[in-house]
Motif scaffolding. Structure first.
Motif, PDB file in Angstrom:
ATOM      1  N   SER A 178       0.858  -1.053  -0.020  1.00 51.76           N
ATOM      2  CA  SER A 178      -0.053  -0.067  -0.097  1.00 51.76           C
ATOM      3  C   SER A 178       0.714   1.294   0.036  1.00 51.76           C
ATOM      4  N   LEU A 179       1.831   1.231   0.538  1.00 46.74           N
ATOM      5  CA  LEU A 179       2.764   2.380   0.764  1.00 46.74           C
ATOM      6  C   LEU A 179       3.602   2.620  -0.627  1.00 46.74           C
ATOM      7  N   GLU A 180       3.837   1.537  -1.237  1.00 45.11           N
ATOM      8  CA  GLU A 180       4.413   1.634  -2.326  1.00 45.11           C
ATOM      9  C   GLU A 180       3.921   2.448  -3.569  1.00 45.11           C
ATOM     10  N   LYS A 181       2.357   2.189  -3.375  1.00 46.90           N
ATOM     11  CA  LYS A 181       1.400   2.755  -4.279  1.00 46.90           C
ATOM     12  C   LYS A 181       1.014   4.354  -3.861  1.00 46.90           C
ATOM     13  N   VAL A 182       1.617   4.868  -2.780  1.00 49.06           N
ATOM     14  CA  VAL A 182       1.641   6.257  -2.720  1.00 49.06           C
ATOM     15  C   VAL A 182       2.454   7.123  -3.721  1.00 49.06           C
ATOM     16  N   ASP A 183       1.820   8.296  -4.091  1.00 46.54           N
ATOM     17  CA  ASP A 183       2.284   8.895  -5.178  1.00 46.54           C
ATOM     18  C   ASP A 183       3.206   9.939  -4.267  1.00 46.54           C
ATOM     19  N   ARG A 184       4.651   9.752  -4.474  1.00 42.56           N
ATOM     20  CA  ARG A 184       5.699  10.647  -3.862  1.00 42.56           C
ATOM     21  C   ARG A 184       5.495  12.010  -4.384  1.00 42.56           C
ATOM     22  N   SER A 185       4.707  12.285  -5.395  1.00 43.68           N
ATOM     23  CA  SER A 185       4.744  13.789  -5.773  1.00 43.68           C
ATOM     24  C   SER A 185       3.551  14.587  -4.672  1.00 43.68           C
ATOM     25  N   LEU A 186       2.708  13.728  -4.147  1.00 39.82           N
ATOM     26  CA  LEU A 186       1.781  14.388  -3.194  1.00 39.82           C
ATOM     27  C   LEU A 186       2.550  14.637  -1.959  1.00 39.82           C
ATOM     28  N   LEU A 187       3.718  13.914  -1.669  1.00 38.19           N
ATOM     29  CA  LEU A 187       4.278  14.294  -0.332  1.00 38.19           C
ATOM     30  C   LEU A 187       4.921  15.650  -0.706  1.00 38.19           C
ATOM     31  N   GLU A 188       5.574  15.636  -1.661  1.00 35.91           N
ATOM     32  CA  GLU A 188       6.444  16.880  -2.121  1.00 35.91           C
ATOM     33  C   GLU A 188       5.690  18.021  -2.067  1.00 35.91           C
ATOM     34  N   ALA A 189       4.493  17.791  -2.659  1.00 34.35           N
ATOM     35  CA  ALA A 189       3.564  19.083  -2.889  1.00 34.35           C
ATOM     36  C   ALA A 189       2.993  19.459  -1.451  1.00 34.35           C
ATOM     37  N   GLY A 190       2.715  18.594  -0.573  1.00 31.31           N
ATOM     38  CA  GLY A 190       2.467  19.005   0.630  1.00 31.31           C
ATOM     39  C   GLY A 190       3.421  19.735   1.499  1.00 31.31           C
ATOM     40  N   LEU A 193       3.957  23.197   0.245  1.00 31.76           N
ATOM     41  CA  LEU A 193       2.749  24.128   0.665  1.00 31.76           C
ATOM     42  C   LEU A 193       2.921  24.420   2.144  1.00 31.76           C
ATOM     43  N   GLY A 194       4.058  24.116   2.784  1.00 30.68           N
ATOM     44  CA  GLY A 194       4.567  24.525   4.269  1.00 30.68           C
ATOM     45  C   GLY A 194       4.173  23.567   5.316  1.00 30.68           C
ATOM     46  N   GLU A 195       3.638  22.236   4.834  1.00 28.55           N
ATOM     47  CA  GLU A 195       3.435  21.213   5.810  1.00 28.55           C
ATOM     48  C   GLU A 195       4.592  20.600   6.241  1.00 28.55           C
ATOM     49  N   SER A 196       4.866  20.126   7.541  1.00 27.16           N
ATOM     50  CA  SER A 196       5.852  19.548   8.226  1.00 27.16           C
ATOM     51  C   SER A 196       5.987  17.915   7.587  1.00 27.16           C
ATOM     52  N   LYS A 197       6.966  17.423   7.812  1.00 26.38           N
ATOM     53  CA  LYS A 197       6.688  15.872   7.345  1.00 26.38           C
ATOM     54  C   LYS A 197       5.952  15.035   8.204  1.00 26.38           C
ATOM     55  N   PHE A 198       5.765  15.411   9.439  1.00 25.74           N
ATOM     56  CA  PHE A 198       4.852  14.786  10.238  1.00 25.74           C
ATOM     57  C   PHE A 198       3.426  15.097   9.844  1.00 25.74           C
ATOM     58  N   MET A 199       3.230  16.106   9.540  1.00 26.75           N
ATOM     59  CA  MET A 199       1.693  16.436   9.267  1.00 26.75           C
ATOM     60  C   MET A 199       1.420  15.935   7.684  1.00 26.75           C
ATOM     61  N   THR A 200       2.414  15.888   6.876  1.00 26.48           N
ATOM     62  CA  THR A 200       2.229  15.416   5.681  1.00 26.48           C
ATOM     63  C   THR A 200       1.980  13.802   5.727  1.00 26.48           C
ATOM     64  N   PHE A 201       2.769  13.293   6.664  1.00 28.17           N
ATOM     65  CA  PHE A 201       2.243  11.794   6.766  1.00 28.17           C
ATOM     66  C   PHE A 201       0.928  11.631   7.291  1.00 28.17           C
ATOM     67  N   LEU A 202       0.344  12.477   8.376  1.00 26.42           N
ATOM     68  CA  LEU A 202      -0.723  12.228   8.811  1.00 26.42           C
ATOM     69  C   LEU A 202      -1.673  12.533   7.955  1.00 26.42           C
ATOM     70  N   ARG A 203      -1.743  13.495   7.183  1.00 23.91           N
ATOM     71  CA  ARG A 203      -2.564  14.102   6.232  1.00 23.91           C
ATOM     72  C   ARG A 203      -2.669  13.229   4.729  1.00 23.91           C
ATOM     73  N   VAL A 204      -1.739  12.758   4.388  1.00 26.87           N
ATOM     74  CA  VAL A 204      -1.183  12.154   2.975  1.00 26.87           C
ATOM     75  C   VAL A 204      -0.891  10.629   3.034  1.00 26.87           C
ATOM     76  N   THR A 205       0.083  10.451   3.745  1.00 25.61           N
ATOM     77  CA  THR A 205       0.582   9.170   3.466  1.00 25.61           C
ATOM     78  C   THR A 205      -0.198   8.222   4.419  1.00 25.61           C
ATOM     79  N   LEU A 206      -0.497   8.347   5.733  1.00 26.72           N
ATOM     80  CA  LEU A 206      -1.244   7.498   6.369  1.00 26.72           C
ATOM     81  C   LEU A 206      -2.710   7.115   5.995  1.00 26.72           C
ATOM     82  N   PRO A 207      -3.668   8.209   5.138  1.00 22.64           N
ATOM     83  CA  PRO A 207      -4.864   7.890   4.657  1.00 22.64           C
ATOM     84  C   PRO A 207      -4.708   7.074   3.526  1.00 22.64           C
TER      85      PRO A 207
END
Length: 289
Positions: A178-190, A193-207
Motif C-alpha cells: 500500500s505504501l509503494e502505491k503512494v504517489d511521492r509527488s503528493l508528499l512533495e506538494a504537501g 505548501l508548508g506542511e511539516s513531514k509529520f503533518m504530511t504523513f498524517l494527512r497524506v501518507t497514512l490515509p
C-alpha cells in the motif's frame, strides 16, 4: 453477436467449473455440515432431531463459553494492534528509506520466519519466555529483576507475544504494498505548501496507506481468533481460546452439536468484525477515486 457472447459464457463456465466444484466440496460442504450439526440435539453420545437453537442460547449465555469467547476476541485484538503498530514502521522504512535495488532483499529477510515450522517457532518462545529462560536471564543480568519473572505463567501475555511474532510478516507485506502505491509527488506538494513531514504523513501518507493497514488487520485478526496451537503449547492448556474449547466439546465431551454451535458463533462474530473493516476500507478506496 448473441451466439458469440453465449459461446464465451459457456467457455467461462467450463473454466470456473473445476475450481468451483473443488471449493464446494472442500469448503461449502464442511461448512454446511457444521451448520446442520449446530442446530441438532445431543442424544446420548450422538446428535439428532429435533432441530433446536438451544445450543446457540447456551453459547451466548453460559459464563464459561462467554468468558472464552471474550478472551479469544481480546487476545486477537491485542495481537492485531501490536502486530500492525510494529509492522507499519518497518514497512514505511523499507518503502521510503531503502534503495529500490535493495527492497527485495529486505522483503526476503522479513519472510525468514516462514522458513521454520510454526510449531517450532512457538516452542522456541516457551524457552524464551519460560521460567529462568532467556528473558529472565537478561532481566536479572541487568538488575531489573531479582528473581525469575516467568512471563510464560501469564497465559494471555505470552500468547499475545508469540502470536504477534508469528503473524508479523503477514502485516508488513500488505502495508508495504500500500505504501509503494503512494504517489511521492503528493508528499512533495504537501511540503512545498508548508506542511511539516509529520503533518504530511498524517494527512497524506497514512490515509492513502489505510487499505493496506486494514488488509493487515484482517489477515492477522481472522486466523488468530481461532488459533489452537499457541494457547495449547504456550498457555499449557490453562488459557484456552475458542479453538481449544471446540476441541474439548467435539472430542473429549463428544458433543458435536455444541462444538459446532461454538464454531458457527465464532465465525459469525469474526464475519461481523470483518464486514466493519471491509466497509471502512471501501471508504478509503472511495476517497482515492
Amino acid at each position: 453477436m448473441a451466439k458469440t457472447v453465449s459461446a464465451e459464457a459457456k467457455t467461462g463456465w467450463l473454466l470456473v467449473a473445476p475450481p468451483g466444484l473443488y471449493t464446494a466440496l472442500l469448503l461449502a460442504a464442511p461448512l454446511a455440515t457444521v451448520l446442520i450439526y449446530s442446530v441438532l440435539t445431543k442424544v446420548g453420545g450422538q446428535v439428532g432431531l429435533p432441530f433446536t437453537l438451544d445450543n446457540y442460547t447456551e453459547v451466548f449465555t453460559h459464563p464459561i463459553y462467554r468468558a472464552v469467547m471474550l478472551r479469544s476476541l481480546t487476545v486477537s485484538l491485542l495481537v492485531t494492534a501490536t502486530t500492525v503498530l510494529l509492522a507499519y514502521p518497518i514497512a514505511y522504512y523499507v518503502s521510503f528509506h531503502v534503495a529500490p535495488s535493495k527492497k527485495s532483499l529486505w522483503l526476503f529477510l522479513i519472510t525468514i520466519p516462514f522458513w521454520t515450522s510454526y510449531i517450532i517457532r512457538v516452542s522456541l518462545w516457551r524457552t524464551i519466555l519460560g521460567y529462568d529462560g532467556i528473558v529472565d536471564s537478561m532481566l536479572m543480568g541487568v538488575g531489573l529483576a531479582s528473581e525469575p519473572v516467568n512471563i510464560l505463567a501469564n497465559g494471555v501475555t505470552s500468547i499475545v507475544i508469540t502470536l504477534s511474532h508469528a503473524y508479523a510478516p503477514f502485516a508488513v507485506l500488505p502495508i508495504f504494498v500500500s505504501l509503494e502505491k503512494v504517489d511521492r509527488s503528493l508528499l512533495e506538494a504537501g511540503q512545498d505548501l508548508g506542511e511539516s513531514k509529520f503533518m504530511t504523513f498524517l494527512r497524506v501518507t497514512l490515509p492513502l496507506s489505510m487499505p493496506g493497514v486494514i488488509a493487515a488487520v484482517l489477515i492477522v485478526f481472522i486466523p488468530t481468533v481461532g488459533d489452537y496451537v499457541t494457547p495449547e503449547l504456550i498457555g499449557g492448556g490453562k488459557t484456552p481460546m475458542i479453538a481449544n474449547l471446540i476441541e474439548v466439546e467435539m472430542l473429549k465431551k463428544n458433543n458435536k452439536a455444541m462444538g459446532s454451535a461454538i464454531a458457527v458463533a465464532a465465525m459469525m462474530i469474526v464475519a461481523l468484525v470483518s464486514v466493519v473493516f471491509v466497509l471502512w476500507n471501501r471508504r478509503f478506496l472511495g476517497g482515492r477515486k
